[in-house]
Design a protein around this motif. Structure first.
Motif, PDB file in Angstrom:
ATOM      1  N   HIS A   1      49.725  28.054  55.504  1.00 48.39           N
ATOM      2  CA  HIS A   1      48.736  27.076  55.066  1.00 48.39           C
ATOM      3  C   HIS A   1      47.806  26.729  56.218  1.00 48.39           C
ATOM      4  O   HIS A   1      46.704  26.267  56.015  1.00 48.39           O
ATOM      5  CB  HIS A   1      49.435  25.783  54.609  1.00 48.39           C
ATOM      6  CG  HIS A   1      49.943  25.845  53.215  1.00 48.39           C
ATOM      7  ND1 HIS A   1      49.119  25.965  52.141  1.00 48.39           N
ATOM      8  CD2 HIS A   1      51.196  25.817  52.707  1.00 48.39           C
ATOM      9  CE1 HIS A   1      49.829  26.006  51.031  1.00 48.39           C
ATOM     10  NE2 HIS A   1      51.103  25.925  51.357  1.00 48.39           N
TER      11      HIS A   1
ATOM     12  N   ALA B   1      50.145  28.995  44.342  1.00 47.51           N
ATOM     13  CA  ALA B   1      49.290  30.135  43.982  1.00 47.51           C
ATOM     14  C   ALA B   1      50.098  31.415  43.776  1.00 47.51           C
ATOM     15  O   ALA B   1      49.653  32.332  43.097  1.00 47.51           O
ATOM     16  CB  ALA B   1      48.248  30.349  45.068  1.00 47.51           C
ATOM     17  N   GLY B   2      51.255  31.490  44.418  1.00 48.18           N
ATOM     18  CA  GLY B   2      52.077  32.701  44.270  1.00 48.18           C
ATOM     19  C   GLY B   2      52.336  33.413  45.591  1.00 48.18           C
ATOM     20  O   GLY B   2      52.769  34.568  45.599  1.00 48.18           O
TER      21      GLY B   2
ATOM     22  N   SER C   1      54.637  32.777  48.105  1.00 47.52           N
ATOM     23  CA  SER C   1      56.057  33.080  48.346  1.00 47.52           C
ATOM     24  C   SER C   1      56.571  34.099  47.337  1.00 47.52           C
ATOM     25  O   SER C   1      57.508  34.850  47.618  1.00 47.52           O
ATOM     26  CB  SER C   1      56.902  31.818  48.249  1.00 47.52           C
ATOM     27  OG  SER C   1      56.409  30.851  49.120  1.00 47.52           O
ATOM     28  N   SER C   2      55.960  34.124  46.158  1.00 46.31           N
ATOM     29  CA  SER C   2      56.404  35.077  45.136  1.00 46.31           C
ATOM     30  C   SER C   2      56.152  36.511  45.587  1.00 46.31           C
ATOM     31  O   SER C   2      56.825  37.435  45.131  1.00 46.31           O
ATOM     32  CB  SER C   2      55.695  34.805  43.816  1.00 46.31           C
ATOM     33  OG  SER C   2      55.950  33.486  43.425  1.00 46.31           O
TER      34      SER C   2
ATOM     35  N   VAL D   1      53.961  35.577  37.516  1.00 44.58           N
ATOM     36  CA  VAL D   1      53.412  34.664  38.531  1.00 44.58           C
ATOM     37  C   VAL D   1      52.470  35.424  39.467  1.00 44.58           C
ATOM     38  O   VAL D   1      51.721  34.806  40.218  1.00 44.58           O
ATOM     39  CB  VAL D   1      54.539  33.978  39.347  1.00 44.58           C
ATOM     40  CG1 VAL D   1      55.281  32.972  38.500  1.00 44.58           C
ATOM     41  CG2 VAL D   1      55.495  34.970  39.950  1.00 44.58           C
TER      42      VAL D   1
ATOM     43  N   ALA E   1      66.157  34.409  42.091  1.00 46.25           N
ATOM     44  CA  ALA E   1      65.259  34.094  40.983  1.00 46.25           C
ATOM     45  C   ALA E   1      65.955  33.491  39.781  1.00 46.25           C
ATOM     46  O   ALA E   1      65.571  32.438  39.304  1.00 46.25           O
ATOM     47  CB  ALA E   1      64.536  35.355  40.566  1.00 46.25           C
TER      48      ALA E   1
ATOM     49  N   PRO F   1      46.072  28.069  47.801  1.00 48.23           N
ATOM     50  CA  PRO F   1      46.607  26.744  47.494  1.00 48.23           C
ATOM     51  C   PRO F   1      48.089  26.769  47.117  1.00 48.23           C
ATOM     52  O   PRO F   1      48.629  27.831  46.811  1.00 48.23           O
ATOM     53  CB  PRO F   1      45.765  26.281  46.302  1.00 48.23           C
ATOM     54  CG  PRO F   1      45.035  27.470  45.825  1.00 48.23           C
ATOM     55  CD  PRO F   1      45.070  28.526  46.855  1.00 48.23           C
ATOM     56  N   SER F   2      48.693  25.603  47.145  1.00 43.84           N
ATOM     57  CA  SER F   2      50.111  25.484  46.801  1.00 43.84           C
ATOM     58  C   SER F   2      50.349  25.945  45.358  1.00 43.84           C
ATOM     59  O   SER F   2      49.576  25.621  44.464  1.00 43.84           O
ATOM     60  CB  SER F   2      50.513  24.016  46.971  1.00 43.84           C
ATOM     61  OG  SER F   2      51.844  23.877  46.639  1.00 43.84           O
TER      62      SER F   2
ATOM     63  N   TYR G   1      59.641  36.125  37.391  1.00 47.16           N
ATOM     64  CA  TYR G   1      60.975  35.793  37.905  1.00 47.16           C
ATOM     65  C   TYR G   1      62.080  36.107  36.911  1.00 47.16           C
ATOM     66  O   TYR G   1      63.183  36.415  37.295  1.00 47.16           O
ATOM     67  CB  TYR G   1      61.045  34.318  38.309  1.00 47.16           C
ATOM     68  CG  TYR G   1      60.463  34.084  39.685  1.00 47.16           C
ATOM     69  CD1 TYR G   1      61.191  34.407  40.820  1.00 47.16           C
ATOM     70  CD2 TYR G   1      59.179  33.577  39.845  1.00 47.16           C
ATOM     71  CE1 TYR G   1      60.661  34.207  42.087  1.00 47.16           C
ATOM     72  CE2 TYR G   1      58.646  33.376  41.106  1.00 47.16           C
ATOM     73  CZ  TYR G   1      59.390  33.692  42.218  1.00 47.16           C
ATOM     74  OH  TYR G   1      58.876  33.518  43.468  1.00 47.16           O
TER      75      TYR G   1
ATOM     76  N   GLN H   1      60.896  29.854  53.705  1.00 47.52           N
ATOM     77  CA  GLN H   1      60.295  28.518  53.868  1.00 47.52           C
ATOM     78  C   GLN H   1      61.371  27.510  54.276  1.00 47.52           C
ATOM     79  O   GLN H   1      61.169  26.702  55.158  1.00 47.52           O
ATOM     80  CB  GLN H   1      59.680  28.102  52.530  1.00 47.52           C
ATOM     81  CG  GLN H   1      58.310  27.510  52.660  1.00 47.52           C
ATOM     82  CD  GLN H   1      57.685  27.270  51.302  1.00 47.52           C
ATOM     83  OE1 GLN H   1      58.208  26.479  50.523  1.00 47.52           O
ATOM     84  NE2 GLN H   1      56.587  27.927  51.013  1.00 47.52           N
TER      85      GLN H   1
HETATM   86  N1  LIG Z   1      62.665  31.074  41.679  1.00 49.83           N
HETATM   87  C1  LIG Z   1      61.673  30.855  40.812  1.00 49.83           C
HETATM   88  N2  LIG Z   1      61.885  30.960  39.492  1.00 49.83           N
HETATM   89  C2  LIG Z   1      60.886  30.782  38.607  1.00 49.83           C
HETATM   90  N3  LIG Z   1      59.623  30.474  38.953  1.00 49.83           N
HETATM   91  C3  LIG Z   1      59.337  30.330  40.253  1.00 49.83           C
HETATM   92  C4  LIG Z   1      60.347  30.517  41.257  1.00 49.83           C
HETATM   93  N4  LIG Z   1      59.769  30.329  42.466  1.00 49.83           N
HETATM   94  C5  LIG Z   1      58.473  30.036  42.225  1.00 49.83           C
HETATM   95  N5  LIG Z   1      58.221  30.040  40.902  1.00 49.83           N
HETATM   96  C6  LIG Z   1      56.919  29.806  40.256  1.00 49.83           C
HETATM   97  O1  LIG Z   1      55.993  30.754  40.755  1.00 49.83           O
HETATM   98  C7  LIG Z   1      54.716  30.173  40.954  1.00 49.83           C
HETATM   99  C8  LIG Z   1      54.254  30.495  42.378  1.00 49.83           C
HETATM  100  O2  LIG Z   1      55.147  29.871  43.281  1.00 49.83           O
HETATM  101  P1  LIG Z   1      55.173  30.252  44.824  1.00 49.83           P
HETATM  102  O3  LIG Z   1      56.356  29.603  45.440  1.00 49.83           O
HETATM  103  O4  LIG Z   1      55.029  31.710  44.964  1.00 49.83           O
HETATM  104  O5  LIG Z   1      53.839  29.550  45.301  1.00 49.83           O
HETATM  105  P2  LIG Z   1      53.289  29.357  46.774  1.00 49.83           P
HETATM  106  O6  LIG Z   1      51.882  29.804  46.762  1.00 49.83           O
HETATM  107  O7  LIG Z   1      54.197  29.994  47.768  1.00 49.83           O
HETATM  108  O8  LIG Z   1      53.370  27.788  46.889  1.00 49.83           O
HETATM  109  P3  LIG Z   1      53.627  26.890  48.221  1.00 49.83           P
HETATM  110  O9  LIG Z   1      52.451  27.113  49.124  1.00 49.83           O
HETATM  111  O10 LIG Z   1      53.643  25.512  47.677  1.00 49.83           O
HETATM  112  O11 LIG Z   1      54.918  27.333  48.805  1.00 49.83           O
HETATM  113  C9  LIG Z   1      54.870  28.686  40.711  1.00 49.83           C
HETATM  114  O12 LIG Z   1      54.283  28.395  39.462  1.00 49.83           O
HETATM  115  C10 LIG Z   1      56.360  28.450  40.649  1.00 49.83           C
HETATM  116  O13 LIG Z   1      56.667  27.509  39.662  1.00 49.83           O
END
Ligand SMILES: Nc1ncnc2c1ncn2[C@@H]1O[C@H](COP(=O)(O)OP(=O)(O)OP(=O)(O)O)[C@@H](O)[C@H]1O
Length: 558
Positions: A509, A353-354, A356-357, A331, A88, A350-351, A324, A397
């Motif tokens: 997705h 959305a959070g 992976s977080s 997030v 992070a 959606p992309s 993070y 990913q």
């Molecule tokens: N390492 C990080 N440090 C700070 N912010 C992050 C980090 N990784 C992701 N984010 C932020 O967290 C939010 C959610 O991102 P995340 O990767 O969880 O989305 P997602 O739903 O998995 O997207 P995708 O489908 O495109 O992979 C985004 O606004 C992104 O900018």
């Protein structure tokens, strides 16, 4: 370090002794005394000649050995600080990380070596010189104090302020150059594809030029202050000579001591002159220390020493808020779900959305300020981050492969795995055909970051690796993103077989295969907006239904 200071003082004293005795010997010899009268001085010169070299060697040895062990401790400290933050905080800028680990830690060496011991040695030598010379004439005191003040305080202070304006810039410029270099290597494909190489080279050249200008400015300041120091040294030697001649004329000082005094004063400056050069490192060391010691402390590393070997796969999140870094906005908000052994949960949305977080939150790669995460009923704060991470196996990913063989990359998850275990995960990840087609089979090298393989092949190696780890929970982030439908089907069948007893969280997705999920969470703008089985979500006709219809190539209003 204390021993180094003591040895430093003795080495300077040895130098003063050698030069003073040599001067005394030459002056006395000029008077043609009997040889016996010279014998003590001859022995003394030999003694100081040997002892001075020995003391200097011991002082250097002790100071360097103390510095290197301090550096070792500092490196361990920095690494221990960075490691729990990954990815992070730190992955945001690899160039900066490189600078932090290599340059800033190295800069601290100058602090320990040049800035701690030399001022202490200079102070002690000054006090000793004042004590001895005050016996002869107080005028010597004025000369020496003025000269030591110029060489030991004014010149270093001048150098320090000159550096102050430049050191921060120097570190920032170096960090930026490192960033460009890392970009140039890691992003080679994009550079070639988008003809961005020339622009990046231009940026590197201009950063390099800025660095040269800064270094030249620093060298100019250093040369000027050092010249002032040398000028002061020689001026004070002339003054001491003048005062000593007057003492000889009035009979207060025997003539043979004239040269002794001059050489003693000159050699005493050995302790003061390096201070100017040393002060050059002060702003740089201070800037490096500021960067190093402001490394954020990981929220997860505090007060969690517990481990538990038999954690089962039950993970529960209750109204979790995740960010993070401490100063960033959350997030994920108000996230609640429970993952029991054998259960499968899909996360869609959606992309950005959070999704992976969620994985980052489970692996404790950030800060959960609100709500709680429990493992087998116990709050996550009860466990060490390592114990928590042992619970999970992850297919990220972007799978990272090390420059090693396919086998070594898979065995990373369990180095003691047997041949049959290895073969089982290779088959579950549908890798058999690929490996059979390679002349060196599983021993084929994958290249830097797996460059010698396709994206889908890298991903399947990542899946095999994750399956080999005997973790009760598997986290999969877009496991089929790079796979064609046929291969994805084979991998899915392998995963279903492997995951019979484990719980799993699938971020995806592609809305196919969702009927095998026990629950589907729809995440939007960091929150779970819909949840249920496939059938329930379709019946709701909400966001999931809209995404489903679009993927089925039908518009919702059709
Ligand atoms: N390492 C990080 N440090 C700070 N912010 C992050 C980090 N990784 C992701 N984010 C932020 O967290 C939010 C959610 O991102 P995340 O990767 O969880 O989305 P997602 O739903 O998995 O997207 P995708 O489908 O495109 O992979 C985004 O606004 C992104 O900018």
């Amino acid at each position: 370090m204390l021993l180094a200071v003591l040895l430093g003082c003795l080495a300077v004293a040895g130098n003063v002794g050698l030069l003073s005795l040599a001067a005394y010997l030459i002056s006395l010899a000029a008077l043609h005394p009997p040889l016996v009268a010279l014998s003590t001085a001859i022995v003394g010169v030999r003694f100081f000649g040997i002892v001075r070299a020995l003391l200097r060697y011991l002082e250097r040895y002790t100071a360097h050995s103390a510095t290197f062990s301090l550096m070792g401790m500092l490196r361990t400290w920095v690494y221990a600080r960075i490691e729990p933050l990954l990815p992070a905080e730190v992955q945001r800028n690899n160039g900066e990380l490189l600078t932090l680990l290599m340059q800033d830690v190295e800069t601290m060496r100058d602090f320990y070596l040049r800035l701690l011991a030399p001022p202490a040695v200079a102070g002690i030598i000054l006090l000793a010189a004042l004590r001895l010379l005050s016996e002869l004439d107080t005028a010597f005191l004025y000369v020496l104090v003025t000269a030591f003040f110029i060489c030991g305080v004014l010149c270093p202070a001048g150098m320090y302020y000159w550096q102050l304006g430049n050191a921060g810039q120097l570190l920032r410029t170096r960090a930026s150059l490192n960033g460009h270099i890392v970009d140039g290597i890691a992003g080679m494909t994009e550079l070639a594809a988008f003809q961005y190489g020339e622009k990046l080279t231009g940026q590197m050249i201009s950063t390099g030029e800025r660095l040269t200008v800064l270094q030249a400015r620093i060298a100019w300041g250093q040369a000027t202050t050092e010249a002032i120091g040398l000028f002061t040294l020689h001026g004070s030697v002339w003054c001491v000579l003048y005062l000593a001649v007057r003492l000889v004329e009035t009979g207060q000082l025997p003539g043979v001591y004239l040269a002794v005094l001059v050489f003693a004063v000159q050699s005493g400056f050995e302790a003061v002159l390096p201070l100017t050069a040393a002060s050059r490192y002060l702003p740089e060391s201070a800037a490096a220390a500021k960067r190093l010691f402001s490394l954020p402390e990981s929220a997860v590393s505090q007060g969690r020493a517990q481990r538990e070997d038999r954690l089962n796969g039950t993970v529960t999140l209750e109204r979790v808020e995740f960010r993070y870094s401490k100063d960033a906005s959350p997030v994920l908000k108000n996230i609640s779900f429970s993952l029991r052994p054998g259960r499968r949960i899909a996360v869609v949305g959606p992309s950005g959305a959070g999704k992976s977080s969620l994985i980052a939150a489970l692996l404790q790669f950030g800060y959960c300020d609100k709500g709680c995460i429990t493992f087998a009923g116990k709050d996550s704060t009860y466990f060490s981050p390592e114990a928590v991470r042992e619970l999970f196996s992850v297919v990220p990913q972007q799978v990272y492969l090390f420059h090693a063989s396919i086998k070594e990359n898979i065995l990373l998850a369990k180095p003691t795995a047997s041949q049959s275990e290895l073969e089982a995960v290779i088959s579950q990840a549908a890798l058999g055909e690929l490996i059979d087609s390679l002349p060196q089979g599983v021993d084929t090298l994958v290249g830097q970051q797996g460059q010698a393989l396709s994206g889908g092949q890298r991903q399947r190696i990542g899946i095999a690796r994750a399956l080999l780890k005997e973790a009760p929970v598997l986290l999969l982030d877009e496991p089929f993103a790079h796979l064609d439908t046929l291969t994805a089907g084979r991998v899915l069948a392998g995963l279903q077989e492997a995951l019979r007893e484990r719980s799993s969280l699938w971020i995806t997705h592609q809305l196919t295969g969702l009927e095998m999920m026990d629950e589907i969470l729809v995440v939007y703008q960091g929150e779970i907006v819909e949840r249920g089985t496939l059938r329930e979500l379709l019946a709701q006709q909400g966001m999931f239904w809209q995404m489903w219809c679009l993927q089925q190539d039908r518009l919702p209003f059709e």
